[in-house]
Design an enzyme around this catalytic site. Structure first.
Site, PDB file in Angstrom:
ATOM      1  CB  VAL A   1      -1.245   0.045   1.183  1.00 28.40           C
ATOM      2  CG1 VAL A   1      -1.595   1.310   1.396  1.00 28.40           C
ATOM      3  CG2 VAL A   1      -1.883  -1.265   1.018  1.00 28.40           C
TER       4      VAL A   1
ATOM      5  N   GLY B   1       4.329   3.938   3.316  1.00 26.68           N
ATOM      6  CA  GLY B   1       3.884   2.880   2.668  1.00 26.68           C
ATOM      7  C   GLY B   1       4.151   1.669   3.376  1.00 26.68           C
ATOM      8  CE  LYS B   2       4.423  -1.971   8.422  1.00 25.08           C
ATOM      9  NZ  LYS B   2       5.435  -1.604   9.307  1.00 25.08           N
ATOM     10  N   GLY B   3       3.921  -3.213   3.421  1.00 35.05           N
ATOM     11  CA  GLY B   3       3.312  -4.426   2.662  1.00 35.05           C
ATOM     12  C   GLY B   3       3.503  -5.366   3.506  1.00 35.05           C
TER      13      GLY B   3
END
Ligand code: NAD
Length: 427
Positions: free
Chosen positions: A70, A115-117
């Site tokens: 994201v 962001g992050k994943g």
């Protein structure tokens, strides 16, 4: 296709983690009288990516996992945030975490968006080969969207420096040349930074030194309690000990150890190297994690889990100050109770920001191909984290709010200014 894959973005925005973050953003926006159009944009992720990750398992079958990345907001710079491998990962959680990274990077004053994943997987059930296959295919799938100038992942729960090495190698192989700046948290040998391992604990100690100064005390000679003796907690305990603080108690998943005269932290670290957990440590009294949180002390560092201090135990806390080493150890409601009681809570977005600051240094060094010594890294870390603390502290005095609300307000205000300056494309 998994359920998460097929739903529109709106379906993922009701996740409690994201809803909590939105509530805090709304409160911060009211505090600084934020522009309404900016606020509208701040409350939605910019891009949500879901990918299928087919993996050849050791028994030669193919299993398809679901991965996410994201990209929440890039107003202040490239997206930055970790990659989580956990069975509970879903798009909603990743949206919430990416939103919080946007806030953290802004409050730390870094030139990064958020962001992050993650991948929905229990990494403890994978062999090393399966984990490598999973990581490489995931990297390839999100490859068109990441890069040193666009989006820079890092380790999080269930991933480590080896995972980052595989990500960096896969990305580089597909481009045909080495790109160390695509991820941070790498091993030193391939472009990692000195000081990264202890950065979060050291940052928390720099913040504690400043917080003590504000109440007319010093870290030296103070009494400290640390929950969690992993990466963050053990380094925080060690650096505070080296600076002359008395560490009354520390704990891990096996329970806590207490010594009223102060623990010998190098001795505890040696014990844990051979025994892996604190249980059985001889030169201390054994206590539970719940008891540990309620010990009288000058500063409590919760460095293990989220939500350990909530409305059930906030009134009983006897620490004069709380430095949030972990993410979200004190709930919002508990923060308000503690603030009323006069307990000084330094929120996670500032107190554990040392990790992302040294990740930023790693990225800068990779881009320059010029590496700094540890002394320089620690000096620069201190400069950035102390500045973030001072800015938050000033806002908390100006608006007469706790440091968590103040940090949020600083972050939203910076994002607001930058968004107004950049404007909306197309207008
Ligand atoms: P870690 O896995 O190295 O250590 C976690 C510690 O908590 C271990 O000592 C473990 O035994 C203990 N623990 C687990 N369950 C517990 C329980 N029920 N009661 C008491 N202790 C328990 O993890 P870490 O990297 O030190 O991260 C800890 C926290 O800090 C997490 O919230 C993480 O998101 C946050 N954080 C870490 C970093 C970093 O750079 N490592 C940066 C920012 C935030």
């Amino acid at each position: 296709m998994s359920e998460s894959h097929s739903q529109p973005v709106e379906a993922h925005l009701s996740h409690p983690l994201f809803q909590n973050a939105l509530q805090s953003i709304d409160e911060a926006a009211a505090l600084i009288n934020c522009d309404k159009n900016v606020l509208e944009r701040l409350k939605r992720p910019k891009r949500c990516i879901a990918v299928s990750v087919p993996v050849r398992m050791d028994d030669y079958t193919v299993k398809v996992f679901t991965g996410y990345r994201v990209q929440y907001n890039s107003t202040l710079g490239p997206y930055k945030g970790g990659i989580r491998y956990h069975q509970n990962v879903d798009m909603g959680e990743v949206v919430g975490l990416a939103c919080l990274m946007t806030i953290k990077n802004s409050v730390m004053g870094l030139p990064y968006g958020g962001g992050k994943g993650g991948i929905t997987v229990d990494p403890t059930k994978l062999s090393r080969t399966e984990k490598q296959n999973l990581t490489r295919r995931y990297t390839s799938e999100i490859g068109p969207f990441i890069g040193p100038t666009t989006d820079i992942p890092a380790p999080d729960v269930g991933t480590d420096s080896q995972t980052m090495a595989w990500m960096m190698d896969t990305y580089s192989q597909e481009r045909g040349y080495s790109q160390p700046g695509v991820v941070t948290g790498k091993p030193i040998e391939i472009g990692g930074s000195l000081g990264r391992a202890g950065a979060t604990g050291l940052g928390a100690v720099y913040v504690a030194e400043k917080a003590f100064e504000k109440v007319g005390k010093t870290l030296k000679g103070s009494t400290i309690v640390v929950q969690g003796f992993g990466n963050v907690g053990s380094h925080a305990a060690q650096y505070a000990y080296e600076r002359g603080a008395k560490i009354l108690a520390v704990s891990d998943v096996s329970g806590g150890i207490f010594n009223g005269d102060g623990l010998n932290i190098p001795d505890v670290l040696e014990y844990i190297q051979t025994n892996r957990v604190l249980k059985g440590y001889p030169r201390a009294q054994h206590i539970s994690n719940e008891e540990l949180l309620l010990l009288p002390c000058d500063a409590l560092f919760p460095c293990a889990l989220e939500g350990v201090i909530d409305t059930h135990n906030a009134e009983k806390i006897k620490a004069k100050m709380i430095i949030e080493g972990a993410n979200g150890p004190v709930t919002n409601d508990a923060t308000r109770i503690l603030h009323k009681k006069g307990v000084f809570v330094v929120p996670d977005v500032i107190a554990n920001g040392g990790g992302v600051v040294v990740s930023y240094f790693e990225w800068v060094q990779d881009i320059m191909s010029f590496f700094w010594d540890e002394e320089e890294i620690n000096r620069r870390l201190q400069g950035i984290i102390v500045k973030a603390f001072e800015t938050g502290f000033k806002m908390s005095k100006e608006k007469n709010v706790d440091m968590r609300a103040a940090a949020m307000a600083v972050a939203v205000q910076r994002l607001e200014k930058a968004m107004l300056l950049r404007g909306l494309y197309p207008r």
